[in-house]
Motif scaffolding. Structure first.
Motif, PDB file in Angstrom:
ATOM      1  N   GLN A  27       0.853  -1.186   0.000  1.00 29.16           N
ATOM      2  CA  GLN A  27       0.000   0.000   0.000  1.00 29.16           C
ATOM      3  C   GLN A  27       0.885   1.230   0.000  1.00 29.16           C
ATOM      4  O   GLN A  27       1.784   1.330   0.839  1.00 29.16           O
ATOM      5  N   PRO A  28       0.707   2.151  -0.920  1.00 21.75           N
ATOM      6  CA  PRO A  28       1.552   3.341  -0.901  1.00 21.75           C
ATOM      7  C   PRO A  28       1.281   4.184   0.346  1.00 21.75           C
ATOM      8  O   PRO A  28       0.146   4.303   0.791  1.00 21.75           O
ATOM      9  N   ARG A  29       2.340   4.739   0.883  1.00 23.89           N
ATOM     10  CA  ARG A  29       2.223   5.630   2.037  1.00 23.89           C
ATOM     11  C   ARG A  29       2.824   6.964   1.653  1.00 23.89           C
ATOM     12  O   ARG A  29       3.841   7.022   0.979  1.00 23.89           O
ATOM     13  N   ARG A  30       2.195   8.016   2.117  1.00 19.64           N
ATOM     14  CA  ARG A  30       2.780   9.335   1.934  1.00 19.64           C
ATOM     15  C   ARG A  30       3.721   9.558   3.117  1.00 19.64           C
ATOM     16  O   ARG A  30       3.299   9.540   4.260  1.00 19.64           O
ATOM     17  N   VAL A  31       5.004   9.749   2.847  1.00 23.26           N
ATOM     18  CA  VAL A  31       5.971   9.880   3.928  1.00 23.26           C
ATOM     19  C   VAL A  31       6.529  11.299   3.938  1.00 23.26           C
ATOM     20  O   VAL A  31       7.182  11.723   3.000  1.00 23.26           O
ATOM     21  N   GLU A  32       6.252  12.023   5.012  1.00 22.42           N
ATOM     22  CA  GLU A  32       6.776  13.390   5.162  1.00 22.42           C
ATOM     23  C   GLU A  32       7.661  13.471   6.387  1.00 22.42           C
ATOM     24  O   GLU A  32       7.616  12.616   7.262  1.00 22.42           O
ATOM     25  N   ASN A  33       8.436  14.559   6.457  1.00 24.84           N
ATOM     26  CA  ASN A  33       9.227  14.834   7.653  1.00 24.84           C
ATOM     27  C   ASN A  33       8.365  14.790   8.903  1.00 24.84           C
ATOM     28  O   ASN A  33       7.185  15.101   8.854  1.00 24.84           O
ATOM     29  N   LEU A  34       8.984  14.433  10.005  1.00 24.13           N
ATOM     30  CA  LEU A  34       8.301  14.491  11.289  1.00 24.13           C
ATOM     31  C   LEU A  34       8.743  15.729  12.053  1.00 24.13           C
ATOM     32  O   LEU A  34       9.925  16.055  12.077  1.00 24.13           O
ATOM     33  N   GLN A  35       7.791  16.395  12.662  1.00 19.75           N
ATOM     34  CA  GLN A  35       8.135  17.510  13.543  1.00 19.75           C
ATOM     35  C   GLN A  35       8.388  16.925  14.936  1.00 19.75           C
ATOM     36  O   GLN A  35       7.512  16.297  15.511  1.00 19.75           O
ATOM     37  N   THR A  36       9.592  17.112  15.457  1.00 21.85           N
ATOM     38  CA  THR A  36       9.910  16.590  16.785  1.00 21.85           C
ATOM     39  C   THR A  36      10.461  17.723  17.633  1.00 21.85           C
ATOM     40  O   THR A  36      10.601  18.852  17.156  1.00 21.85           O
ATOM     41  N   ASP A  37      10.843  17.420  18.865  1.00 24.51           N
ATOM     42  CA  ASP A  37      11.409  18.487  19.709  1.00 24.51           C
ATOM     43  C   ASP A  37      12.816  18.864  19.241  1.00 24.51           C
ATOM     44  O   ASP A  37      13.401  19.818  19.725  1.00 24.51           O
ATOM     45  N   LYS A  38      13.369  18.131  18.292  1.00 27.51           N
ATOM     46  CA  LYS A  38      14.659  18.510  17.699  1.00 27.51           C
ATOM     47  C   LYS A  38      14.454  19.142  16.324  1.00 27.51           C
ATOM     48  O   LYS A  38      15.364  19.207  15.511  1.00 27.51           O
ATOM     49  N   GLY A  39      13.252  19.581  16.043  1.00 30.54           N
ATOM     50  CA  GLY A  39      12.956  20.180  14.742  1.00 30.54           C
ATOM     51  C   GLY A  39      12.436  19.139  13.777  1.00 30.54           C
ATOM     52  O   GLY A  39      11.974  18.068  14.188  1.00 30.54           O
TER      53      GLY A  39
END
Ligand SMILES: [Fe+2]
Length: 295
Positions: A3-15
């Motif tokens: 199944q295709p997944r849309r993968v984007e950056n994660l916003q974390t406490d390190k940016g």
């Protein structure tokens, strides 16, 4: 098929932290929504208008020759028929950014990974990472150009090699990609033009790169570029100008191993600096530059 997944950056406490996907997937074309096609149409029409007289002749001709149009998101399978016949390159769908070595290996084998998903309507002016519009509209047309196509494959081979040498070599090579493939300018008979994908897929940077007084525009110099830091969160402070795509190929012919060794002894150059040894097309005013944040 996964199944295709849309993968984007994660916003974390390190940016923002990049997320790497490894899966190669068939473009889920039937799954695009009307909104997705409309986003493509809007971006395509707007960008073609901006690029008239700003993008390199080669880029515009190649994009037309591929048969990309604004009316719907192109099918990779249809583009591949044209592209493979022209230069042996093929497109393959991916969910997001690939790990470096995977990426290099694909390029070395003339496979160009294209993110299958397109930005949401609320991301139309800016998205942090490559999506379908950046990859397909920005990167793919010049793969139709035999010389540029060879340069991209040579870059992939160089990447595999640099990966084996170490982190510094990889950083040097990444800067070359950044200042050519992503943010390069080319000098034509009638003036400077854009060819870098990061510029051609951005309305704001297309205008900024050619018309703003702020950035430096400096003649291409391989080792100088490999020492130069860059911006990932704003317009570039410096653009490097090639005279032709042949110049890129010639510059990448030598073995970079001794160059990497030499550069390891030198300080890196801040993104906005001009050196005495530079061939300066335009010295930037620096207006609006953030004082730090080079990577
Ligand atoms: Fe890119």
């Amino acid at each position: 098929m996964n199944q295709p997944r849309r993968v984007e950056n994660l916003q974390t406490d390190k940016g923002k932290v990049p997320v790497y996907a490894t899966g190669i997937i068939e473009q889920p074309w039937d799954g695009y929504s009307d909104d997705d096609h409309a986003t493509w149409a809007t971006l395509y029409a707007r960008q073609r208008e901006v690029l008239a007289g700003r993008a390199s002749r080669e880029f515009l001709e190649a994009q037309d020759a591929m048969g990309m149009t604004p009316d719907r998101i192109p099918k990779f399978s249809e583009l591949n028929t044209v592209l493979e016949a022209a230069t042996g390159w093929t497109l393959m769908g991916v969910e997001g950014l690939l790990p470096e070595l995977d990426f290099f290996d694909h390029l070395a084998n003339r496979r160009f990974p294209v993110t299958w998903w397109i930005r949401r309507p609320d991301q139309i002016d800016y998205i942090e990472e490559p999506d379908l519009f950046h990859d397909l509209f920005g990167h793919v047309p010049l793969l139709m150009n035999p010389v540029f196509g060879d340069y991209m494959a040579a870059y992939g081979r160089g990447g595999v090699k640099a990966h084996g040498i170490g982190a510094n070599a990889l950083q040097n090579l990444t800067r070359l990609y950044w200042y050519t493939v992503e943010f390069g300018l080319i000098r034509q008979d009638d003036g400077l033009r854009i060819y870098g994908s990061g510029i051609v897929s951005s309305k704001g940077e297309s205008i900024h790169a050619l018309e703003s007084d702020a950035p430096n525009r400096i003649g291409f110099d391989l080792e100088r570029i490999m020492r130069t830091r860059y911006r990932i969160d704003d317009f570039q402070k410096t653009y490097f100008v090639i005279d032709s795509f042949d110049q890129l190929i010639q510059a990448t012919e030598p073995d970079f191993t001794p160059i990497y060794a030499r550069l390891a002894e030198l300080e890196s150059v801040p993104a906005g600096s001009v050196l005495d040894t530079d061939t300066v097309h335009t010295r930037g005013s620096g207006v609006g530059w953030a004082s730090d944040g080079d990577v």
